[in-house]
Structures are given as C-alpha cells and as structure tokens.
Design an enzyme around this catalytic site. Structure first.
Site, PDB file in Angstrom:
ATOM      1  N   HIS A 182      -1.212   0.245  -9.714  1.00  0.00           N
ATOM      2  CA  HIS A 182      -1.889  -0.755  -8.877  1.00  0.00           C
ATOM      3  C   HIS A 182      -2.476  -1.899  -9.717  1.00  0.00           C
ATOM      4  CE1 HIS A 182      -3.755  -1.127  -4.632  1.00  0.00           C
ATOM      5  NE2 HIS A 182      -3.599  -2.318  -5.165  1.00  0.00           N
TER       6      HIS A 182
ATOM      7  N   ARG B 106       0.879  -1.179   0.000  1.00  0.00           N
ATOM      8  CA  ARG B 106       0.000   0.000   0.000  1.00  0.00           C
ATOM      9  C   ARG B 106       0.910   1.221   0.000  1.00  0.00           C
ATOM     10  NH1 ARG B 106      -3.388  -2.784  -1.568  1.00  0.00           N
ATOM     11  NH2 ARG B 106      -5.438  -3.273  -0.710  1.00  0.00           N
TER      12      ARG B 106
ATOM     13  N   GLU C 216      -2.836   7.672  -4.622  1.00  0.00           N
ATOM     14  CA  GLU C 216      -3.202   7.091  -5.917  1.00  0.00           C
ATOM     15  C   GLU C 216      -4.674   7.268  -6.290  1.00  0.00           C
ATOM     16  OE1 GLU C 216      -2.033   2.945  -4.909  1.00  0.00           O
ATOM     17  OE2 GLU C 216      -4.128   2.402  -5.272  1.00  0.00           O
TER      18      GLU C 216
HETATM   19  P1  NAI Z   1      -1.095 -11.382   4.475  1.00  0.00           P
HETATM   20  O1  NAI Z   1      -2.028 -10.942   5.544  1.00  0.00           O
HETATM   21  O2  NAI Z   1      -1.102 -12.808   4.044  1.00  0.00           O
HETATM   22  O3  NAI Z   1       0.412 -11.027   4.878  1.00  0.00           O
HETATM   23  C1  NAI Z   1       0.800  -9.820   5.466  1.00  0.00           C
HETATM   24  C2  NAI Z   1       2.015 -10.115   6.340  1.00  0.00           C
HETATM   25  O4  NAI Z   1       2.508  -8.877   6.834  1.00  0.00           O
HETATM   26  C3  NAI Z   1       1.686 -10.997   7.549  1.00  0.00           C
HETATM   27  O5  NAI Z   1       2.584 -12.087   7.624  1.00  0.00           O
HETATM   28  C4  NAI Z   1       1.852 -10.051   8.732  1.00  0.00           C
HETATM   29  O6  NAI Z   1       2.312 -10.707   9.909  1.00  0.00           O
HETATM   30  C5  NAI Z   1       2.884  -9.079   8.172  1.00  0.00           C
HETATM   31  N1  NAI Z   1       2.952  -7.839   8.923  1.00  0.00           N
HETATM   32  C6  NAI Z   1       1.993  -7.234   9.677  1.00  0.00           C
HETATM   33  N2  NAI Z   1       2.474  -6.131  10.264  1.00  0.00           N
HETATM   34  C7  NAI Z   1       3.774  -6.037   9.888  1.00  0.00           C
HETATM   35  C8  NAI Z   1       4.823  -5.126  10.189  1.00  0.00           C
HETATM   36  N3  NAI Z   1       4.629  -4.109  11.040  1.00  0.00           N
HETATM   37  N4  NAI Z   1       6.025  -5.335   9.611  1.00  0.00           N
HETATM   38  C9  NAI Z   1       6.240  -6.380   8.793  1.00  0.00           C
HETATM   39  N5  NAI Z   1       5.303  -7.288   8.485  1.00  0.00           N
HETATM   40  C10 NAI Z   1       4.079  -7.112   9.012  1.00  0.00           C
HETATM   41  O7  NAI Z   1      -1.377 -10.425   3.245  1.00  0.00           O
HETATM   42  P2  NAI Z   1      -1.004 -10.639   1.715  1.00  0.00           P
HETATM   43  O8  NAI Z   1      -2.123 -11.333   1.023  1.00  0.00           O
HETATM   44  O9  NAI Z   1       0.351 -11.200   1.610  1.00  0.00           O
HETATM   45  O10 NAI Z   1      -1.017  -9.131   1.185  1.00  0.00           O
HETATM   46  C11 NAI Z   1      -0.085  -8.188   1.679  1.00  0.00           C
HETATM   47  C12 NAI Z   1      -0.514  -6.801   1.243  1.00  0.00           C
HETATM   48  O11 NAI Z   1      -0.365  -6.688  -0.176  1.00  0.00           O
HETATM   49  C13 NAI Z   1      -2.029  -6.484   1.468  1.00  0.00           C
HETATM   50  O12 NAI Z   1      -2.269  -6.029   2.789  1.00  0.00           O
HETATM   51  C14 NAI Z   1      -2.272  -5.416   0.467  1.00  0.00           C
HETATM   52  O13 NAI Z   1      -2.018  -4.162   1.075  1.00  0.00           O
HETATM   53  C15 NAI Z   1      -1.242  -5.678  -0.639  1.00  0.00           C
HETATM   54  N6  NAI Z   1      -1.842  -6.119  -1.885  1.00  0.00           N
HETATM   55  C16 NAI Z   1      -1.530  -5.444  -3.030  1.00  0.00           C
HETATM   56  C17 NAI Z   1      -2.065  -5.830  -4.244  1.00  0.00           C
HETATM   57  C18 NAI Z   1      -1.705  -5.145  -5.525  1.00  0.00           C
HETATM   58  O14 NAI Z   1      -2.421  -5.288  -6.522  1.00  0.00           O
HETATM   59  N7  NAI Z   1      -0.611  -4.406  -5.584  1.00  0.00           N
HETATM   60  C19 NAI Z   1      -3.043  -6.921  -4.320  1.00  0.00           C
HETATM   61  C20 NAI Z   1      -3.249  -7.602  -3.066  1.00  0.00           C
HETATM   62  C21 NAI Z   1      -2.693  -7.193  -1.889  1.00  0.00           C
END
Ligand code: NAI
Length: 333
Positions: free
Chosen positions: A297, A236, A265
C-alpha cells in the site's frame, strides 16, 4: 486543540509537524491503529487523525463521542473504514483528503504493470546474483494492447492517460458515471463491464470499495477475462476475492497479478515482520507465484502527496473548528 494521530509512521510525524507550524495544535502521535482495543486512548482529545488501517465502527465511534472527540480527520481519500451513519448520530465530523496526488497512485499502477511484464523485480535480483540468464523474462509490447480501467475517477483518469498517451494502448473504461470529456478527447472508450473483462489484456482497478464493488473481481468475472490477463489492483484489497485469484493463477487464467492492496493487509502492511512467521496462508500462497508482485500500500507514497495530505488534513480540522464550510466534510453530504 488536542489531536491524536493514530498509525503514525516516521513520515507522518515529519510532514504533519511541518504542516502544524501554521496551526500549533497539540499533537500526540500513536503508533497503534485506532480500533476497539485502542479507542480508550482518545480520552481528552478533540480530534483524531486516522489512515486506512484504522477501524472506526459503531462501538469505536461511541467511545470517541464519550471521550469528547468532535472530529475524525482521515489522512487519505477512501473512507470505507469509518461508519459515517454512526458519526452523524454521534455528532462527530468526518473529513478526508479526496485528492492529493492522483499521479502518485496511477504512476505506481503503471510501475506494477511494467515490472510484472518485464520481470524487473526478478531481473534486479538475478543480476545482483551474477545470473545473467533471461529465462522466464519474455515480456510483451504494451503498444497496441488493450488496457481496461475499472473506476475512472481522479486516479483512473490519470492511469488511462498514461496508458493511452504514454504506452499507446487502446483503453477501455467502465464506470457507472462515465466522463464524457475523456471519451471525447479520445483517451478512453466506455464499455460494459463484461466487454471490458472480455477484451482487455491488462485490467487495472481504480474504483472505491463499496458494497457494489466488494469482490467484484471473483471467479465469475475472472472467467470472463482473456486467458493470461494482467490484473492490477491499487484501489482497495476487497474489490478482489483473493482466493479466486489464487485459483486462477494456478490455472494460468490470470497471467500476472500486481497488488498494492490486500483484503487482510491490516495485520501485515506498514510493519517490519521480516523476522516473524507470516500466519496469513492466503498471502503466503500469493507470494509463491513468480508472476505476482505485491507492494505494501505505497501507491500514495510520494513527497508531493504526503505534503498535500498533511496540509489538507490540518486545514480540514481548522475549518471544522472555526465552523467554516469544509468541502471535504463527509458527514455533511
Ligand atoms: P474517485 O472518487 O475520484 O474515483 C472513483 C471512481 O470509481 C468514480 O469515477 C466512481 O464513479 C467509480 N466507481 C464507483 N463505483 C464503481 C463501480 N461499481 N464500478 C466501477 N467504477 C465505480 O477516487 P480516486 O481518487 O480515483 O481513488 C480511487 C480509489 O483508489 C480510492 O477509493 C481508494 O480506494 C484508492 N486509493 C488507493 C491509494 C493507494 O495508495 N494505493 C491511494 C489513494 C486512493
């Protein structure tokens, strides 16, 4: 069941209509994003379907409740744009699509890394222009470099696997909830955030946007990175303080910046503004750097991901309507 889909693009209409063959909901597609200005459009709808650019704060939530909306279905994973406390207070269920294709986003992050390193986006234009010079295109081997993954969830794990098994990088990881299996398999080594920042040649962001991660990449954390580091953000926009990256780019502290997301964005992405003046000076400054590559995005944007998003979104709504257990309900957790 009347469903209002906000921020609809052609592909949303195509894939949601296909998924809806199973449910036959009465769907209205709005091009506008859902926010304080457009919330009144929800009058008479049972559910709204939104994406990352929509904003459902307390005021919007009150309007939704007044208009009879019972479900907010996010057709994405991140839900930082919805006030969940307000949803609970208003008895509105919020559902999301937590996993659709972690591969799609991870592969896009790798695409940014490869393009930035070898200047593929510039080379494409140069060759089309009959310019076959290699000036400025000197890259580096990814093999044996150190890549740092911040946030090792579904997407971060996939990125780590490609970097380790595909590019044969050393992969450092930072996550408050480490996945010990991944470490046992030899894919990543978990380290403190400071060590990751200090030792990585490439840093890729895959954590969600939370109060803890907002602007976690700022002038202080950038100063701890290797000079000339490659920074990639497909999570994000606001996990990075953009103005600080501009200063670091000017000084050469950041050597490459690849973004699929940008803090501001909403006023830019998913619109064709090619014949308009871009008034966002921060974004415009970013675009002047030859070592910055921005996509709008699109990390999620693969056929497989959109099919899964559409099917899961309507299935989430169906479960809530039927009072069945919905594992993707955020307001229950
Ligand atoms: P997820 O929930 O599986 O993984 C997120 C990870 O970040 C978790 O392991 C969590 O423990 C960790 N985390 C939480 N707080 C943290 C911190 N302070 N420092 C480091 N790590 C931390 O989520 P997923 O599916 O891997 O997605 C991650 C992010 O990717 C989403 O939240 C979303 O913002 C973004 N995203 C972007 C997309 C795009 O089109 N560019 C599409 C889908 C998601």
């Amino acid at each position: 069941m009347k469903l209002a889909v906000f921020g609809s693009q052609d592909y949303d209409i195509k894939f949601l209509e296909k998924a809806n063959e199973k449910y036959s909901y009465n769907i209205t597609f709005f091009n506008a994003y859902l926010n304080e200005k457009t919330a009144s459009l929800t009058n008479g709808f049972d559910a709204v379907c939104i994406f990352v650019q929509d904003r459902v704060n307390n005021t919007v939530m009150d309007t939704l409740a007044k208009n009879g909306v019972k479900i907010i279905a996010l057709r994405c994973a991140g839900f930082n744009n919805v006030d969940l406390d307000s949803a609970k207070k208003n008895n509105i269920s919020v559902v999301n699509v937590p996993a659709y294709s972690p591969h799609a986003v991870a592969e896009h992050a790798i695409g940014l890394i490869l393009s930035l390193n070898r200047r593929i986006h510039h080379a494409y234009l140069r060759v089309r222009d009959g310019n076959f010079s290699l000036k400025g295109f000197l890259g580096f081997d990814l093999y044996n470099k150190t890549a740092g993954v911040i946030g090792v969830g579904k997407i971060g794990q996939e990125a780590a696997k490609i970097l380790k098994l595909g590019m044969r990088c050393k992969v450092l990881a930072y996550d408050p909830y480490p996945n010990k299996e991944l470490e046992k398999e030899g894919i990543v080594k978990y380290v403190d955030l400071d060590d990751l920042l200090k030792d990585s040649d490439i840093i890729t962001m895959h954590c969600p946007l939370t109060p803890q991660t907002k602007h976690m990449i700022n002038k202080m954390s950038i100063a701890k990175m290797k000079r000339g580091v490659m920074l990639i953000n497909t999570s994000r926009g606001a996990v990075i303080e953009t103005r600080d990256t501009i200063e670091a780019l000017k000084k050469g502290q950041i050597g490459y910046l690849g973004l699929d997301v940008y803090e501001e964005e909403t006023s830019l992405f998913y619109k064709d503004l090619s014949s308009e003046i871009i008034t966002d000076d921060v974004f415009a400054r970013l675009m002047t750097f030859p070592n910055v590559l921005i996509t709008a995005h699109q990390g999620f944007f693969t056929k497989e991901a959109i099919e899964t998003i559409s099917n899961t979104t309507l299935s989430n709504i169906e479960k809530i309507l039927k009072n069945e257990k919905c594992e993707n309900e955020l307001t229950k957790k």
